[in-house]
Design a protein around this motif. Structure first.
Motif, PDB file in Angstrom:
ATOM      1  N   TYR A 103      32.801 -25.340  10.479  1.00  0.00           N
ATOM      2  CA  TYR A 103      32.379 -24.047  11.011  1.00  0.00           C
ATOM      3  C   TYR A 103      33.146 -23.706  12.285  1.00  0.00           C
ATOM      4  O   TYR A 103      33.637 -22.583  12.452  1.00  0.00           O
ATOM      5  N   ARG A 104      33.239 -24.652  13.183  1.00  0.00           N
ATOM      6  CA  ARG A 104      33.906 -24.393  14.462  1.00  0.00           C
ATOM      7  C   ARG A 104      35.384 -24.051  14.260  1.00  0.00           C
ATOM      8  O   ARG A 104      35.942 -23.206  14.976  1.00  0.00           O
ATOM      9  N   SER A 105      35.995 -24.684  13.294  1.00  0.00           N
ATOM     10  CA  SER A 105      37.396 -24.377  12.990  1.00  0.00           C
ATOM     11  C   SER A 105      37.538 -22.943  12.479  1.00  0.00           C
ATOM     12  O   SER A 105      38.435 -22.204  12.905  1.00  0.00           O
ATOM     13  N   GLU A 106      36.649 -22.546  11.578  1.00  0.00           N
ATOM     14  CA  GLU A 106      36.681 -21.182  11.046  1.00  0.00           C
ATOM     15  C   GLU A 106      36.366 -20.159  12.139  1.00  0.00           C
ATOM     16  O   GLU A 106      36.951 -19.071  12.166  1.00  0.00           O
ATOM     17  N   LEU A 107      35.439 -20.506  13.034  1.00  0.00           N
ATOM     18  CA  LEU A 107      35.072 -19.605  14.119  1.00  0.00           C
ATOM     19  C   LEU A 107      36.266 -19.358  15.044  1.00  0.00           C
ATOM     20  O   LEU A 107      36.526 -18.215  15.442  1.00  0.00           O
ATOM     21  N   ALA A 108      36.990 -20.410  15.376  1.00  0.00           N
ATOM     22  CA  ALA A 108      38.168 -20.261  16.252  1.00  0.00           C
ATOM     23  C   ALA A 108      39.226 -19.383  15.606  1.00  0.00           C
ATOM     24  O   ALA A 108      39.842 -18.534  16.274  1.00  0.00           O
TER      25      ALA A 108
ATOM     26  N   ASP B 235      30.430 -32.996   9.664  1.00  0.00           N
ATOM     27  CA  ASP B 235      31.549 -32.380   8.933  1.00  0.00           C
ATOM     28  C   ASP B 235      31.347 -30.879   8.772  1.00  0.00           C
ATOM     29  O   ASP B 235      32.302 -30.097   8.900  1.00  0.00           O
ATOM     30  N   TYR B 236      30.102 -30.466   8.481  1.00  0.00           N
ATOM     31  CA  TYR B 236      29.844 -29.032   8.318  1.00  0.00           C
ATOM     32  C   TYR B 236      30.071 -28.293   9.634  1.00  0.00           C
ATOM     33  O   TYR B 236      30.710 -27.234   9.664  1.00  0.00           O
TER      34      TYR B 236
ATOM     35  N   THR C 203      28.804 -17.397   6.847  1.00  0.00           N
ATOM     36  CA  THR C 203      29.105 -16.201   6.058  1.00  0.00           C
ATOM     37  C   THR C 203      29.316 -15.010   6.978  1.00  0.00           C
ATOM     38  O   THR C 203      30.252 -14.221   6.790  1.00  0.00           O
ATOM     39  N   GLY C 204      28.451 -14.873   7.989  1.00  0.00           N
ATOM     40  CA  GLY C 204      28.544 -13.748   8.916  1.00  0.00           C
ATOM     41  C   GLY C 204      29.843 -13.715   9.680  1.00  0.00           C
ATOM     42  O   GLY C 204      30.430 -12.644   9.888  1.00  0.00           O
ATOM     43  N   VAL C 205      30.334 -14.857  10.115  1.00  0.00           N
ATOM     44  CA  VAL C 205      31.604 -14.916  10.849  1.00  0.00           C
ATOM     45  C   VAL C 205      32.729 -14.330   9.996  1.00  0.00           C
ATOM     46  O   VAL C 205      33.561 -13.555  10.487  1.00  0.00           O
TER      47      VAL C 205
ATOM     48  N   ASP D 191      26.749 -16.827  18.295  1.00  0.00           N
ATOM     49  CA  ASP D 191      27.880 -17.158  17.428  1.00  0.00           C
ATOM     50  C   ASP D 191      28.865 -15.995  17.332  1.00  0.00           C
ATOM     51  O   ASP D 191      30.076 -16.208  17.250  1.00  0.00           O
ATOM     52  N   TYR D 192      28.338 -14.764  17.354  1.00  0.00           N
ATOM     53  CA  TYR D 192      29.200 -13.598  17.207  1.00  0.00           C
ATOM     54  C   TYR D 192      29.739 -13.117  18.551  1.00  0.00           C
ATOM     55  O   TYR D 192      30.936 -12.836  18.680  1.00  0.00           O
ATOM     56  N   TYR D 193      28.878 -13.037  19.539  1.00  0.00           N
ATOM     57  CA  TYR D 193      29.335 -12.526  20.837  1.00  0.00           C
ATOM     58  C   TYR D 193      30.186 -13.562  21.579  1.00  0.00           C
ATOM     59  O   TYR D 193      31.341 -13.306  21.925  1.00  0.00           O
ATOM     60  N   ASP D 194      29.650 -14.740  21.813  1.00  0.00           N
ATOM     61  CA  ASP D 194      30.431 -15.779  22.493  1.00  0.00           C
ATOM     62  C   ASP D 194      31.491 -16.363  21.555  1.00  0.00           C
ATOM     63  O   ASP D 194      32.650 -16.540  21.938  1.00  0.00           O
ATOM     64  N   GLY D 195      31.069 -16.670  20.343  1.00  0.00           N
ATOM     65  CA  GLY D 195      31.965 -17.338  19.401  1.00  0.00           C
ATOM     66  C   GLY D 195      33.166 -16.504  18.985  1.00  0.00           C
ATOM     67  O   GLY D 195      34.276 -17.024  18.861  1.00  0.00           O
ATOM     68  N   LEU D 196      32.956 -15.205  18.760  1.00  0.00           N
ATOM     69  CA  LEU D 196      34.043 -14.323  18.328  1.00  0.00           C
ATOM     70  C   LEU D 196      34.650 -13.534  19.481  1.00  0.00           C
ATOM     71  O   LEU D 196      35.594 -12.766  19.284  1.00  0.00           O
ATOM     72  N   GLY D 197      34.066 -13.687  20.675  1.00  0.00           N
ATOM     73  CA  GLY D 197      34.605 -12.980  21.831  1.00  0.00           C
ATOM     74  C   GLY D 197      34.301 -11.495  21.838  1.00  0.00           C
ATOM     75  O   GLY D 197      35.065 -10.696  22.389  1.00  0.00           O
ATOM     76  N   LEU D 198      33.159 -11.106  21.258  1.00  0.00           N
ATOM     77  CA  LEU D 198      32.792  -9.691  21.203  1.00  0.00           C
ATOM     78  C   LEU D 198      32.028  -9.283  22.468  1.00  0.00           C
ATOM     79  O   LEU D 198      31.386 -10.109  23.112  1.00  0.00           O
ATOM     80  N   GLN D 199      32.080  -8.003  22.770  1.00  0.00           N
ATOM     81  CA  GLN D 199      31.411  -7.468  23.964  1.00  0.00           C
ATOM     82  C   GLN D 199      30.118  -6.773  23.554  1.00  0.00           C
ATOM     83  O   GLN D 199      30.121  -5.854  22.735  1.00  0.00           O
ATOM     84  N   ALA D 200      29.008  -7.207  24.146  1.00  0.00           N
ATOM     85  CA  ALA D 200      27.702  -6.616  23.834  1.00  0.00           C
ATOM     86  C   ALA D 200      27.513  -5.316  24.601  1.00  0.00           C
ATOM     87  O   ALA D 200      28.168  -5.078  25.616  1.00  0.00           O
ATOM     88  N   PRO D 201      26.608  -4.447  24.126  1.00  0.00           N
ATOM     89  CA  PRO D 201      26.252  -3.255  24.908  1.00  0.00           C
ATOM     90  C   PRO D 201      25.751  -3.669  26.288  1.00  0.00           C
ATOM     91  O   PRO D 201      25.196  -4.754  26.465  1.00  0.00           O
ATOM     92  N   GLU D 202      25.921  -2.807  27.265  1.00  0.00           N
ATOM     93  CA  GLU D 202      25.581  -3.141  28.648  1.00  0.00           C
ATOM     94  C   GLU D 202      24.060  -3.199  28.860  1.00  0.00           C
ATOM     95  O   GLU D 202      23.291  -2.619  28.112  1.00  0.00           O
ATOM     96  N   GLY D 203      23.669  -3.885  29.944  1.00  0.00           N
ATOM     97  CA  GLY D 203      22.266  -3.927  30.352  1.00  0.00           C
ATOM     98  C   GLY D 203      21.499  -5.068  29.699  1.00  0.00           C
ATOM     99  O   GLY D 203      21.993  -5.783  28.822  1.00  0.00           O
TER     100      GLY D 203
END
Length: 358
Positions: free
Chosen positions: A218-223, A213-214, A344-346, A256-268
């Motif tokens: 979480y996955r619902s909030e992440l989406a 359930d937890y 919390t971070g999401v 969780d932040y990069y893949d989960g939120l669709g963020l782009q990491a610095p290159e390299g």
């Protein structure tokens, strides 16, 4: 004629006696609460009082019921399977990274080895208190990799949960204290896959549904948070800011932040693996958005190494600084890797960056 009705007074007396006996019987049943409205009212009041107290919420009650039905149970442990005879009422977790994973479950009592000192602990934060307050008795039996075996023995746990590497020094002594389950840290991937760890602890405690359930919540909030940031353009860098150094947190760790939120990491490669970072190194990356995870966020008496950068021309010329895209957060929590930390971070990150995405 009169003789034919001599029996009448006796008959009337007998009928009155039967009526009185019937009334007494009804009174006794109602007073004892069986089985009418009196009993129902008492049960409702007890349930309402427990729920209002917070420790017996529907989810917690379900967890306790689920766990009670699940024993005895045999679970996987490093070195061989372990049988847990009955639902443990006192659980000690000695791996400092499992704290918020254990807090998710329905427990009577818990003991922890904390990541830092008790003063620096997250147990007193709003995010953690929502879970910690449901546990009547919490004890501290260690810090980081150091476990105080005397305090552990004095606590008297029914079950110990440990890590095969983090608690390697004390593993031989633990089974002498209580039934011990040792989690293989590499196999479960405890450092970057908190969902697998929560699932495993749920299996150990017989509370699989609580874990499921937890994770589903979480996955619902992440989406939903990812949808808020769909229009965000550019790279995002997360820095762990300590008193004497700064670390870039790579996308391999912050999935969780990069893949989960669709963020782009610095290159390299450094954007993937992370590394200790100088101001010049940060300038070379020059991210569009900069999230500073301060480890002095809740204690301003501690230093923050980035404070020494802020009068520098190099700092002032960073894209994120010039465009007002620098965000300070609680590094101990937002950059932590456990379930409460990441949930919390999401929210914190999506709230901070959503304004720039519009």
């Amino acid at each position: 004629m009169m003789n034919r009705f001599k029996w009448w007074p006796a008959f009337v007396g007998l009928m009155l006696l039967l009526v009185l006996l019937s009334a007494c019987g009804r009174g006794t049943n109602e007073a004892s609460g069986s089985p009418g409205a009196g009993a129902g009212a008492t049960a409702s009041a007890s349930a309402g009082g427990a729920e209002a107290g917070g420790s017996d919420s529907p989810a917690a009650s379900a967890g306790a019921s689920e766990a009670s039905a699940a024993y005895p149970r045999t679970v996987t442990s490093v070195g061989g399977d372990v049988t847990i005879p009955e639902r443990p009422k006192k659980v000690a977790v000695l791996h400092w990274g499992y704290t918020d994973s254990l807090l998710l479950f329905d427990l009577d009592s818990a003991a922890f080895a904390l990541p830092f000192t008790e003063k620096q602990s997250l147990l007193g934060t709003d995010a953690y208190k929502a879970y910690a307050d449901k546990i009547a008795d919490i004890r501290i039996v260690g810090e980081n990799t150091e476990v105080n075996l005397e305090k552990l023995a004095a606590y008297g746990p029914d079950l110990i949960i440990a890590g095969n590497k983090t608690n390697e020094k004390v593993l031989p002594q633990l089974s002498q204290v209580a039934t011990t389950v040792v989690i293989d840290e590499a196999q479960t991937d405890v450092w970057s896959n908190w969902q697998a760890l929560v699932t495993e602890i749920g299996e150990i405690l017989g509370q699989e549904q609580v874990a499921a359930d937890y994770i589903a919540g979480y996955r619902s909030e992440l989406a939903a948070a990812k949808a808020k940031l769909a229009e965000l353009q550019g790279t995002v860098a997360f820095l762990q800011v300590r008193d004497k150094t700064v670390y870039l947190q790579g996308s391999d760790y912050l999935k969780d932040y990069y893949d989960g939120l669709g963020l782009q990491a610095p290159e390299g490669d450094i954007g993937k693996t992370g590394a200790e970072l100088s101001l010049e190194g940060l300038s070379a990356l020059d991210p569009d958005y900069l999230v500073l995870g301060y480890f002095n966020y809740r204690d301003s008496t501690m230093a923050a190494f980035t404070d020494t950068w802020k009068d520098s021309t190099i700092w002032k010329n960073l894209k994120a600084v010039k465009n007002g895209h620098v965000y300070g957060v609680d590094g101990q929590m937002v950059l932590g890797y456990g379930p409460i930390d990441r949930r919390t971070g999401v929210k914190v990150i999506s709230d901070a960056l959503s304004g720039a995405a519009r």
